[in-house]
Design a protein around this motif. Sequence first.
Motif, PDB file in Angstrom:
ATOM      1  N   LEU B 190      -5.725   7.636   6.354  1.00  0.00           N
ATOM      2  CA  LEU B 190      -4.947   8.261   4.761  1.00  0.00           C
ATOM      3  C   LEU B 190      -4.559   6.901   4.459  1.00  0.00           C
ATOM      4  O   LEU B 190      -3.577   7.261   3.535  1.00  0.00           O
ATOM      5  CB  LEU B 190      -4.737   9.298   4.800  1.00  0.00           C
ATOM      6  N   LYS B 191      -3.844   6.244   5.300  1.00  0.00           N
ATOM      7  CA  LYS B 191      -2.911   5.635   5.387  1.00  0.00           C
ATOM      8  C   LYS B 191      -2.802   5.113   3.675  1.00  0.00           C
ATOM      9  O   LYS B 191      -1.401   4.344   2.959  1.00  0.00           O
ATOM     10  CB  LYS B 191      -2.672   4.360   6.276  1.00  0.00           C
ATOM     11  N   PRO B 192      -3.501   4.385   3.360  1.00  0.00           N
ATOM     12  CA  PRO B 192      -3.918   2.950   1.833  1.00  0.00           C
ATOM     13  C   PRO B 192      -3.461   4.960   0.827  1.00  0.00           C
ATOM     14  O   PRO B 192      -2.538   4.188   0.117  1.00  0.00           O
ATOM     15  CB  PRO B 192      -5.199   3.292   2.115  1.00  0.00           C
ATOM     16  N   ILE B 193      -3.951   5.687   1.015  1.00  0.00           N
ATOM     17  CA  ILE B 193      -3.825   6.524  -0.160  1.00  0.00           C
ATOM     18  C   ILE B 193      -2.309   7.501   0.236  1.00  0.00           C
ATOM     19  O   ILE B 193      -1.445   7.654  -0.958  1.00  0.00           O
ATOM     20  CB  ILE B 193      -5.075   7.872  -0.202  1.00  0.00           C
ATOM     21  N   THR B 194      -1.625   7.082   1.299  1.00  0.00           N
ATOM     22  CA  THR B 194      -0.703   7.764   1.396  1.00  0.00           C
ATOM     23  C   THR B 194       0.317   6.829   1.002  1.00  0.00           C
ATOM     24  O   THR B 194       1.428   7.528   0.383  1.00  0.00           O
ATOM     25  CB  THR B 194      -0.273   7.841   2.694  1.00  0.00           C
ATOM     26  N   ALA B 195      -0.207   5.411   1.274  1.00  0.00           N
ATOM     27  CA  ALA B 195       1.452   4.737   0.469  1.00  0.00           C
ATOM     28  C   ALA B 195       1.361   5.054  -1.191  1.00  0.00           C
ATOM     29  O   ALA B 195       2.422   4.817  -1.859  1.00  0.00           O
ATOM     30  CB  ALA B 195       0.553   3.039   0.239  1.00  0.00           C
ATOM     31  N   THR B 196       0.066   5.298  -1.957  1.00  0.00           N
ATOM     32  CA  THR B 196      -0.152   4.860  -2.990  1.00  0.00           C
ATOM     33  C   THR B 196       0.900   6.900  -3.587  1.00  0.00           C
ATOM     34  O   THR B 196       1.548   7.080  -4.178  1.00  0.00           O
ATOM     35  CB  THR B 196      -1.146   5.865  -3.748  1.00  0.00           C
ATOM     36  N   VAL B 197       0.586   7.554  -2.861  1.00  0.00           N
ATOM     37  CA  VAL B 197       1.682   9.298  -3.147  1.00  0.00           C
ATOM     38  C   VAL B 197       3.345   8.481  -2.684  1.00  0.00           C
ATOM     39  O   VAL B 197       3.448   9.293  -3.490  1.00  0.00           O
ATOM     40  CB  VAL B 197       1.065  10.100  -1.412  1.00  0.00           C
ATOM     41  N   ILE B 198       3.585   8.515  -1.814  1.00  0.00           N
ATOM     42  CA  ILE B 198       4.325   7.836  -1.423  1.00  0.00           C
ATOM     43  C   ILE B 198       5.269   7.195  -2.576  1.00  0.00           C
ATOM     44  O   ILE B 198       6.532   7.643  -3.324  1.00  0.00           O
ATOM     45  CB  ILE B 198       5.131   6.658  -0.364  1.00  0.00           C
ATOM     46  N   ILE B 199       4.878   5.870  -3.303  1.00  0.00           N
ATOM     47  CA  ILE B 199       5.132   5.451  -4.394  1.00  0.00           C
ATOM     48  C   ILE B 199       5.123   6.042  -5.973  1.00  0.00           C
ATOM     49  O   ILE B 199       6.502   6.593  -6.324  1.00  0.00           O
ATOM     50  CB  ILE B 199       4.502   4.326  -4.830  1.00  0.00           C
ATOM     51  N   LEU B 200       3.830   7.090  -5.999  1.00  0.00           N
ATOM     52  CA  LEU B 200       3.938   7.967  -6.833  1.00  0.00           C
ATOM     53  C   LEU B 200       4.859   8.504  -7.674  1.00  0.00           C
ATOM     54  O   LEU B 200       5.639   9.511  -7.889  1.00  0.00           O
ATOM     55  CB  LEU B 200       2.541   8.111  -7.073  1.00  0.00           C
ATOM     56  N   THR B 201       4.518   9.386  -6.284  1.00  0.00           N
ATOM     57  CA  THR B 201       6.187  11.055  -6.310  1.00  0.00           C
ATOM     58  C   THR B 201       7.212  10.759  -6.116  1.00  0.00           C
ATOM     59  O   THR B 201       7.985  11.371  -6.143  1.00  0.00           O
ATOM     60  CB  THR B 201       5.270  11.723  -5.115  1.00  0.00           C
TER      61      THR B 201
END
Lengths: 290, 274
Positions: B190-201
């Motif tokens: 899930l690493k790539p989507i985790t990066a997205t989640v971290i940035i957006l939230t």
Amino acid sequence: MYLKKLKTINYMYWPALFLFLGIVFYPFLHGIRISFTNWNGFSQNYSYIGFENYKRLFLDTNFYIAFKNTLIYGLGSTIFQQTLGMGYALLLNRDFSGRNFLRAIIYLPVLISGLIMGYMWYFIFQYSDGALNDILIFFNLDPRDWLGNPSYGVWIIVAVNTLQYCGVSMVIYLAGLQSISKSYYEAAMIDGATPLQQFKYITLPLLKPAIITSFTLNLIGGLKLFDTIKALTNGGPGYASNSLSTLINVSYFRSQMAGYASAMGLVLFIFIVCVTIIIQKKFTVKEGEL
Amino acid sequence: MNLKKNFKKIFFSTLVIILGFIHLIPIYISLTVSLKRKVDLSSRWFFPKEFYFENFSYALEKAELFLAMKNSFIVTSLCIVLITSLGAMAAYPLARNKTLTNRVVLNLILAVMMVPPLSILVPLLTIMTKVHGVNTYWGIILTLTTFNLPLSIFLYSNFIHTIPRELEEAAMIDGCSQFKTFFTVIFPLLKPITATVIILTGVGIWNDYQFSVYLLQSTKMKVVTLAISSFFSQSSSNLGAAAAAAIIAVLPVITLYLFLQRYFIAGMTSGSIK
């Protein structure tokens, strides 16, 4: 074996579910109860007054102003943002030097708090020595009280909100544009289609999913708008630029009408849910339509 | 032909400069204001002849920006830990096990995205006061986590759909429990989507004002947005310092953005287009 084991994994969403129940659903239900009382927000005793708060809403001119403004903030910034975002996306999809720089600059304000961005714009629209009035004075024109004038204030908030978040639409449309195959345009050019025709018959239809996403995001964001208003006009002058969100804030803290504020909160919530459902129903791309 | 090419080049360069400037106007004006003395009434469009940096030190101290940044950092980082872990954990069964109950649960969670914070403000504050969650880290962290979880669950569950089930089946045949399978097989993917989640939230939480202003009323607990807003209302006569405070507050965000620009934009794209 796999399917059998699947049943036991449901407990993995329990922590999240508990949070939702405690911090969203319970307060939401509690809010419905408060909206039927005359509670002032801090005292111990209050009584149930039925639909009085809701009746009062329909007679409150400030509520109508706030409701109208909420619509303007929602629809106004959505329309401007789509147009500007689409324009930027079409421009920045071309190859020229400085392109990445401009993309970065346009997207930058998205990451800055709406409140702080609002304060920064305040230096421009301010009356006594704002940057905009500096220009008017330079051309020997009378300075204007931009934020203190009810008819300007609302649209300045729309403009500031649009400039801050058009980067979101731009990025969504750029991603959409890049997913359109070049071969469509080549074929259209062979058939002699003008750039305008190409935009109308190829780009727009193929961007439909991106348009819906961007439109929904902007609209919900605009209807919830709070920070920018708070920083620029604080709902004033008087009640002229309040949205429902800032009016709830005023009713609760300044006027200490928690019951009334709760009723308004429910109306805002129902309104946003209805808008979202209408968009989803009306515009969802049916599979196979493209 | 060459003339036409040159013309095009000049046209686009001018366009870049004009549009770039329009979008930078608020930051530019705040910068000129922040560098002027109180008595300097020259136009805001020009920098002063001599830079006056005292506004910055005054703002840092008076608005207690270091304290505010520390609080913002604590709240944002803990929220991110909770949002990524609880979000990924919740998304897994909701994406894999599509029973009727789970579909209802997923839809309820996604509906939370539509709730305007102000609409449940009164009851939330009442309840938080009752459980002594006002002016505490945990109160604001749990609230912001809850309101940002739907987005993370949405992104994670969409991503988990694309992971083939065979990977988990293989792990289970080898004797992994569900829980272990999730942490050893799924979570690393899930690493790539985790990066997205971290940035957006992360950006949303760092910039939050609506919840913080109600749940953090004590001055010891203020976060960056609160520090700026209270400093602005106090210093209407010292706008230079107020502008300096605003500049300092956006500096960390701008710096981070300059270094990680690509990820921010990629995060936004994958977050908004399903």
